[in-house]
Design a protein around this motif. Structure first.
Motif, PDB file in Angstrom:
ATOM      1  N   ILE A 142       6.459  -0.752  -2.131  1.00 21.71           N
ATOM      2  CA  ILE A 142       5.305   0.074  -2.508  1.00 21.71           C
ATOM      3  C   ILE A 142       4.261  -0.786  -3.206  1.00 21.71           C
ATOM      4  N   ALA A 143       3.022  -0.679  -2.728  1.00 25.15           N
ATOM      5  CA  ALA A 143       1.925  -1.436  -3.341  1.00 25.15           C
ATOM      6  C   ALA A 143       1.724  -0.988  -4.779  1.00 25.15           C
ATOM      7  N   ARG A 144       1.495  -1.936  -5.654  1.00 26.49           N
ATOM      8  CA  ARG A 144       1.318  -1.620  -7.067  1.00 26.49           C
ATOM      9  C   ARG A 144       0.020  -0.839  -7.280  1.00 26.49           C
ATOM     10  N   PRO A 145       0.020   0.067  -8.249  1.00 24.07           N
ATOM     11  CA  PRO A 145      -1.159   0.928  -8.473  1.00 24.07           C
ATOM     12  C   PRO A 145      -2.448   0.143  -8.679  1.00 24.07           C
ATOM     13  N   ARG A 171       2.778 -13.187  -1.878  1.00 25.37           N
ATOM     14  CA  ARG A 171       1.958 -11.986  -2.085  1.00 25.37           C
ATOM     15  C   ARG A 171       2.833 -10.735  -2.121  1.00 25.37           C
ATOM     16  N   MET A 172       3.888 -10.712  -1.350  1.00 26.38           N
ATOM     17  CA  MET A 172       4.797  -9.574  -1.354  1.00 26.38           C
ATOM     18  C   MET A 172       5.353  -9.343  -2.764  1.00 26.38           C
ATOM     19  N   MET A 173       5.791 -10.424  -3.395  1.00 29.28           N
ATOM     20  CA  MET A 173       6.381 -10.307  -4.729  1.00 29.28           C
ATOM     21  C   MET A 173       5.327 -10.017  -5.801  1.00 29.28           C
ATOM     22  N   ARG A 174       4.109 -10.523  -5.596  1.00 30.84           N
ATOM     23  CA  ARG A 174       3.044 -10.329  -6.590  1.00 30.84           C
ATOM     24  C   ARG A 174       2.501  -8.912  -6.573  1.00 30.84           C
ATOM     25  N   TRP A 175       2.384  -8.308  -5.396  1.00 35.00           N
ATOM     26  CA  TRP A 175       1.620  -7.074  -5.283  1.00 35.00           C
ATOM     27  C   TRP A 175       2.450  -5.848  -4.913  1.00 35.00           C
ATOM     28  N   PHE A 176       3.744  -6.005  -4.647  1.00 34.09           N
ATOM     29  CA  PHE A 176       4.567  -4.874  -4.218  1.00 34.09           C
ATOM     30  C   PHE A 176       5.856  -4.797  -5.034  1.00 34.09           C
ATOM     31  N   ASP A 177       6.343  -3.574  -5.200  1.00 32.09           N
ATOM     32  CA  ASP A 177       7.634  -3.336  -5.835  1.00 32.09           C
ATOM     33  C   ASP A 177       8.577  -2.699  -4.817  1.00 32.09           C
ATOM     34  N   THR A 178       9.871  -2.903  -5.003  1.00 31.31           N
ATOM     35  CA  THR A 178      10.851  -2.300  -4.093  1.00 31.31           C
ATOM     36  C   THR A 178      11.327  -0.960  -4.661  1.00 31.31           C
ATOM     37  N   VAL A 179      11.453   0.018  -3.771  1.00 25.11           N
ATOM     38  CA  VAL A 179      12.036   1.313  -4.088  1.00 25.11           C
ATOM     39  C   VAL A 179      13.007   1.634  -2.956  1.00 25.11           C
ATOM     40  N   GLY A 180      14.287   1.503  -3.221  1.00 18.56           N
ATOM     41  CA  GLY A 180      15.260   1.645  -2.151  1.00 18.56           C
ATOM     42  C   GLY A 180      15.064   0.533  -1.131  1.00 18.56           C
ATOM     43  N   LEU A 181      14.890   0.911   0.127  1.00 20.91           N
ATOM     44  CA  LEU A 181      14.680  -0.061   1.192  1.00 20.91           C
ATOM     45  C   LEU A 181      13.199  -0.312   1.457  1.00 20.91           C
ATOM     46  N   GLY A 191      -3.146   1.245   6.263  1.00 20.33           N
ATOM     47  CA  GLY A 191      -3.597   0.592   5.048  1.00 20.33           C
ATOM     48  C   GLY A 191      -3.388  -0.904   4.954  1.00 20.33           C
ATOM     49  N   GLN A 192      -2.785  -1.512   5.977  1.00 15.13           N
ATOM     50  CA  GLN A 192      -2.521  -2.944   5.860  1.00 15.13           C
ATOM     51  C   GLN A 192      -3.805  -3.761   5.736  1.00 15.13           C
ATOM     52  N   GLU A 193      -4.850  -3.391   6.478  1.00 19.10           N
ATOM     53  CA  GLU A 193      -6.095  -4.166   6.422  1.00 19.10           C
ATOM     54  C   GLU A 193      -6.783  -4.048   5.061  1.00 19.10           C
ATOM     55  N   PRO A 194      -7.063  -2.845   4.548  1.00 16.92           N
ATOM     56  CA  PRO A 194      -7.727  -2.792   3.241  1.00 16.92           C
ATOM     57  C   PRO A 194      -6.870  -3.359   2.114  1.00 16.92           C
ATOM     58  N   LEU A 195      -5.559  -3.210   2.187  1.00 19.98           N
ATOM     59  CA  LEU A 195      -4.707  -3.810   1.166  1.00 19.98           C
ATOM     60  C   LEU A 195      -4.758  -5.335   1.240  1.00 19.98           C
ATOM     61  N   SER A 196      -4.821  -5.878   2.443  1.00 21.86           N
ATOM     62  CA  SER A 196      -4.980  -7.329   2.598  1.00 21.86           C
ATOM     63  C   SER A 196      -6.289  -7.784   1.969  1.00 21.86           C
ATOM     64  N   LEU A 197      -7.363  -7.028   2.220  1.00 26.18           N
ATOM     65  CA  LEU A 197      -8.661  -7.353   1.615  1.00 26.18           C
ATOM     66  C   LEU A 197      -8.591  -7.268   0.093  1.00 26.18           C
ATOM     67  N   ALA A 198      -7.943  -6.228  -0.418  1.00 22.79           N
ATOM     68  CA  ALA A 198      -7.841  -6.060  -1.865  1.00 22.79           C
ATOM     69  C   ALA A 198      -7.108  -7.236  -2.501  1.00 22.79           C
ATOM     70  N   MET A 199      -6.065  -7.724  -1.833  1.00 25.27           N
ATOM     71  CA  MET A 199      -5.354  -8.906  -2.349  1.00 25.27           C
ATOM     72  C   MET A 199      -6.255 -10.131  -2.337  1.00 25.27           C
ATOM     73  N   LEU A 200      -6.947 -10.334  -1.229  1.00 22.68           N
ATOM     74  CA  LEU A 200      -7.856 -11.485  -1.132  1.00 22.68           C
ATOM     75  C   LEU A 200      -8.909 -11.443  -2.231  1.00 22.68           C
ATOM     76  N   PHE A 201      -9.533 -10.285  -2.414  1.00 21.13           N
ATOM     77  CA  PHE A 201     -10.619 -10.175  -3.389  1.00 21.13           C
ATOM     78  C   PHE A 201     -10.100 -10.317  -4.825  1.00 21.13           C
ATOM     79  N   ALA A 202      -8.925  -9.757  -5.096  1.00 21.23           N
ATOM     80  CA  ALA A 202      -8.356  -9.886  -6.443  1.00 21.23           C
ATOM     81  C   ALA A 202      -8.052 -11.343  -6.766  1.00 21.23           C
ATOM     82  N   GLU A 203      -7.516 -12.057  -5.797  1.00 21.22           N
ATOM     83  CA  GLU A 203      -7.199 -13.471  -6.003  1.00 21.22           C
ATOM     84  C   GLU A 203      -8.481 -14.290  -6.145  1.00 21.22           C
ATOM     85  N   HIS A 204      -9.495 -13.934  -5.377  1.00 20.62           N
ATOM     86  CA  HIS A 204     -10.784 -14.629  -5.464  1.00 20.62           C
ATOM     87  C   HIS A 204     -11.435 -14.364  -6.821  1.00 20.62           C
TER      88      HIS A 204
END
Length: 273
Positions: free
Chosen positions: A174-177, A161-171, A106-119
């Motif tokens: 997780i990408a935000r819904p 982007r890590m802080m904007r789009w992901f939350d920590t659960v333990g170690l 999922g790294q590629e589509p999630l990267s695209l989703a971040m790019l498109f959301a920011e755009h």
């Protein structure tokens, strides 16, 4: 070794080169441990004997190369939003569509989703639909979960982007819904399964064709071309090209390293939608 390589090719079309057979035992050790098997011969026997129908699926999953990272070849990904803007200008009323074929975990589509959301936030233009597929059900399950280890999240993902789009659960991270919801995930075998319904403006099929035979490579490229809109773009991996592989695509005159459909069926394999 031959039975495992043959199983992988039968199920996915992917081949293991002779000089890469050393990785078979390494990749299959976790499956052997889980199944309480001591040798590769024992594992082969379980497959041939059909004693455990799930073990063959586990072997195929283990042998697939799921190497990926966030924003891999970032300069290539950065070309996609402006390319889609140009396509949007030609058909402003329709929603654009992007397909990540061979999306791994999922790294590629999630990267695209971040790019498109920011755009979208910067321009007000609607983000394209994203479809993401992979031959591995395990990889798709992980991609849907959007859960990554510290090592995985740090590979290519800037801290902002890590802080904007992901939350920590333990170690884990997780990408935000709201990010995951931008992507439609499904399992799909590019060689044998019906392709997604409809047509796409951009298809990313990076580092998948490398593992196919030349004839299958040509057939897959034909299939991709037939579900792409005229003027669409194909994105391959850095070490891949359509030149000498197919007549269904040619280098794009506008986007260096990307390819556009020609309308020619190169190998005579019809796309099944």
């Amino acid at each position: 070794m031959h039975i495992f390589a043959a199983l992988l090719e039968q199920r996915t079309g992917q081949q293991i080169a002779a000089n890469r057979e050393w990785r078979i035992e390494t990749a299959l050790k976790p499956v052997m441990r889980e199944r309480g098997l001591e040798t590769l011969d024992d594992l082969a026997g379980a497959i041939v004997g059909g004693r455990d129908p799930v073990v063959a699926d586990q072997v195929v999953d283990a042998l697939l190369n799921q190497e990926s990272s966030f924003f891999r070849d970032a300069a290539v990904l950065d070309m996609i939003p402006p390319a889609l803007d140009a396509m949007r200008a030609e058909g402003p009323t329709r929603r654009l569509r992007v397909w990540s074929a061979g999306c791994s975990m999922g790294q590629e589509p999630l990267s695209l989703a971040m790019l498109f959301a920011e755009h979208e936030a910067a321009t007000g233009l609607q983000s394209p639909e994203i479809v993401a597929t992979d031959v591995s059900e395990n990889a798709i399950s992980r991609a849907r979960a959007g859960r990554f280890s510290q090592f995985e999240i740090q590979r290519g993902l800037p801290v902002r982007r890590m802080m904007r789009w992901f939350d920590t659960v333990g170690l884990d991270w997780i990408a935000r819904p709201e990010l995951v919801r931008r992507i439609s995930f499904r399992r799909l075998n590019l060689v044998a399964d019906p392709l997604p319904i409809g047509r796409f403006d951009v298809i990313l099929c990076r580092n998948v064709l490398l593992y196919l035979s030349p004839s299958l490579r040509c057939q897959v490229l034909d299939r991709l071309a037939q579900v792409m809109r005229p003027g669409g773009l194909l994105v391959l991996g850095a070490g891949e090209t359509v030149i000498g592989q197919t007549e269904a695509f040619r280098p794009s005159p506008d986007y260096r390293g990307l390819y556009e459909p020609t309308g020619i069926v190169s190998c005579g394999m019809a796309a099944r939608a």
